[in-house]
Motif scaffolding. Structure first.
Motif, mmCIF file in Angstrom:
data_model
loop_
_atom_site.group_PDB
_atom_site.id
_atom_site.type_symbol
_atom_site.label_atom_id
_atom_site.label_comp_id
_atom_site.label_asym_id
_atom_site.label_seq_id
_atom_site.Cartn_x
_atom_site.Cartn_y
_atom_site.Cartn_z
ATOM 1 N N LEU A 76 3.641 1.899 -3.429
ATOM 2 C CA LEU A 76 3.490 0.460 -2.886
ATOM 3 C C LEU A 76 3.295 -0.522 -3.939
ATOM 4 C CD1 LEU A 76 1.531 0.571 0.419
ATOM 5 C CD2 LEU A 76 4.118 0.368 0.218
ATOM 6 N N SER A 77 3.969 -1.594 -4.126
ATOM 7 C CA SER A 77 3.516 -2.542 -5.265
ATOM 8 C C SER A 77 3.379 -3.993 -4.715
ATOM 9 C CB SER A 77 4.864 -2.659 -6.211
ATOM 10 O OG SER A 77 5.216 -1.265 -6.590
ATOM 11 N N TRP A 78 2.460 -4.448 -5.413
ATOM 12 C CA TRP A 78 2.083 -5.907 -5.226
ATOM 13 C C TRP A 78 2.414 -6.535 -6.510
ATOM 14 C CZ3 TRP A 78 -3.510 -8.465 -5.343
ATOM 15 C CH2 TRP A 78 -3.337 -9.569 -5.213
ATOM 16 N N LEU A 147 7.841 -10.488 1.538
ATOM 17 C CA LEU A 147 7.176 -9.007 1.967
ATOM 18 C C LEU A 147 8.539 -8.093 2.163
ATOM 19 C CD1 LEU A 147 5.586 -6.771 3.264
ATOM 20 C CD2 LEU A 147 5.824 -7.759 5.606
ATOM 21 N N ASN A 150 8.551 -1.792 0.481
ATOM 22 C CA ASN A 150 7.577 -1.149 -0.301
ATOM 23 C C ASN A 150 6.956 -1.991 -1.467
ATOM 24 O OD1 ASN A 150 10.006 -1.164 -1.829
ATOM 25 N ND2 ASN A 150 9.525 0.741 -2.854
ATOM 26 N N PHE A 151 7.117 -3.294 -0.921
ATOM 27 C CA PHE A 151 6.599 -4.229 -2.200
ATOM 28 C C PHE A 151 6.237 -5.551 -1.398
ATOM 29 C CE2 PHE A 151 10.991 -5.160 -1.899
ATOM 30 C CZ PHE A 151 11.166 -6.466 -1.937
ATOM 31 N N VAL A 152 5.351 -6.288 -2.206
ATOM 32 C CA VAL A 152 5.004 -7.569 -1.705
ATOM 33 C C VAL A 152 4.910 -8.507 -3.033
ATOM 34 C CG1 VAL A 152 3.020 -8.984 -0.840
ATOM 35 C CG2 VAL A 152 3.469 -7.100 0.328
ATOM 36 N N ASN A 182 0.369 0.180 4.609
ATOM 37 C CA ASN A 182 1.528 -0.208 4.049
ATOM 38 C C ASN A 182 1.843 -1.563 3.616
ATOM 39 O OD1 ASN A 182 2.628 2.348 4.770
ATOM 40 N ND2 ASN A 182 3.222 1.805 6.932
ATOM 41 N N ALA A 183 3.040 -1.922 3.136
ATOM 42 C CA ALA A 183 3.210 -3.311 2.548
ATOM 43 C C ALA A 183 2.645 -4.252 3.485
ATOM 44 C CB ALA A 183 4.513 -3.506 1.895
ATOM 45 N N ASP A 184 3.192 -4.063 5.025
ATOM 46 C CA ASP A 184 2.786 -5.192 5.870
ATOM 47 C C ASP A 184 1.036 -5.463 5.870
ATOM 48 O OD1 ASP A 184 2.149 -2.721 6.721
ATOM 49 O OD2 ASP A 184 2.975 -3.161 8.768
ATOM 50 N N LEU A 186 -0.731 -5.113 3.301
ATOM 51 C CA LEU A 186 -1.267 -5.758 2.174
ATOM 52 C C LEU A 186 -0.814 -7.434 2.332
ATOM 53 C CD1 LEU A 186 -1.840 -6.144 -0.819
ATOM 54 C CD2 LEU A 186 0.415 -5.452 -1.452
ATOM 55 N N CYS A 187 0.321 -7.673 3.005
ATOM 56 C CA CYS A 187 0.510 -8.949 3.243
ATOM 57 C C CYS A 187 -0.321 -9.621 3.964
ATOM 58 C CB CYS A 187 1.749 -8.997 3.862
ATOM 59 S SG CYS A 187 2.636 -10.583 4.398
#
Length: 368
Positions: A76-78, A147, A150-152, A182-184, A186-187
């Motif tokens: 996962l990437s921010w 979003l 696999n990224f934000v 998961n990415a959600d 993180l969002c």
């Protein structure tokens, strides 16, 4: 609770602008023309948190092209971009398959908080709000969050400040919930920390309101009125900025996107509850400031009544001596008292006795 001292307000500026702030236009984007008046940032900062449950790498990148490999990353990437430039936003949107309409919203200024779902990408835009302790004003910048699976990707206007440090700390903490999500999730974490910071701004506004209550009660002057009007305007700007955020979060709750897992929905519901509390508290503060204005006018009326009361008492006390002086000031020859050897002293004594008698009667009746 410690209350910071209000800034001194010199001169005539205190009536129009008590904290020497220049008025700024909040809405300077014309949706009909699709033209952004945003000036390109002088400095940009690109940071990436690439992580999974076992590891987390915090990387500072030099060029926007260095973010492209993270589209296909197994982790996962921010990707956080501080400082917005049109060329960089266009390049990353093109690479990460972000729709042109979302790109235009990212480049816009003065937009209301909103959420969109286009081409398997969830997008939200909302204000990040700060309280400026030097000017006692509410500052804000526009934050855009995209979003993906696999990224934000987050876009910020001001590279010198944000409220995401708690999120960064949790990402670096082994075993944290955000590392296992998961990415959600993180969002959600980014939205949650932005909304939680609204409460900090409200706390500072509440301190200023308490200070103004004391000021209005003890010194209801023109400066106090200018500060009340300034505070009312700051609360109005804050309220106008955060009101659409409720619909933004509600958009996540109603979304049927595959990017949002069912077990994360409850966390967005918590953010929804928080933004409702913020709106309610902002409404209460607005009503309190309106009450402060009424209290100011009431204090002025009381002060005026006290002045009129003193003047009325003085006028009443001076009426009998003035009457005696007027009688014995007439220029008639046939006035027996004019020939009295001690008439002058008798007259002054009578005036004094009447004055003291009236003061005694007024005191007994509680007139002053």
């Amino acid at each position: 609770m410690a209350v910071k001292k209000m800034l001194p307000i010199p001169g005539v500026l205190e009536v129009l602008n008590p904290f020497k702030l220049k008025k700024q236009r909040i809405m300077n984007f014309n949706p009909a023309e699709g033209i952004s008046t945003r000036q390109p940032a002088e400095n940009t900062k690109i940071t990436v948190f690439d992580y999974n449950s076992n590891l987390c790498k915090a990387i500072v990148l030099e060029k926007i092209e260095d973010t492209f490999p993270y589209l296909e990353s197994s982790h996962l990437s921010w990707i956080n971009i501080d400082g917005i430039r049109k060329e960089e936003v266009h390049a990353i949107c093109e690479q990460f398959m972000i729709h042109q309409l979302i790109e235009e919203d990212i480049l816009s200024v003065g937009q209301r908080a909103k959420t969109d779902e286009i081409n398997d990408r969830l997008f939200c835009l909302l204000p990040m709000i700060y309280f400026n302790n030097e000017t006692s004003a509410v500052d804000q910048e526009q934050v855009s969050i995209v979003l993906g699976k696999n990224f934000v990707i987050s876009f910020q206007e001001d590279p010198s400040r944000d409220v995401f440090d708690p999120v960064r700390a949790k990402l670096l903490l082994q075993g944290s919930r955000i590392r296992n999500g998961n990415a959600d999730y993180l969002c959600y974490s980014l939205l949650d920390i932005i909304v939680d910071n609204y409460f900090m701004v409200l706390d500072n506004l509440g301190e200023r309101i308490e200070l103004m209550e004391d000021l209005v009660q003890h010194r209801p002057d023109t400066r106090a009125l200018a500060r009340i009007n300034f505070l009312r305007r700051q609360i109005f700007l804050f309220k106008r900025a955060i009101s659409p955020v409720r619909e933004l979060v509600n958009g996540f709750l109603k979304s049927e996107s595959d990017l949002l897992e069912d077990n994360v929905t409850k966390y967005y519901k918590d953010v929804y509850d928080h933004i409702i509390q913020c709106n309610d508290l902002a409404d209460n503060y607005r009503d309190t400031v309106l009450n402060l204005q009424e209290m100011y006018h009431t204090q002025l009326n009381l002060k005026l009544n006290e002045v009129m009361k003193v003047l009325a008492v003085v006028t009443t006390l001076m009426a009998p001596p003035t009457l005696l002086a007027g009688i014995y000031g007439m220029n008639f020859h046939n006035m027996p008292e004019l020939e009295s050897r001690n008439g002058y002293f008798y007259t002054l004594g009578g005036m004094g006795i009447l004055l003291l008698l009236m003061i005694f009667v007024f005191k007994k009746r509680g007139w002053f």
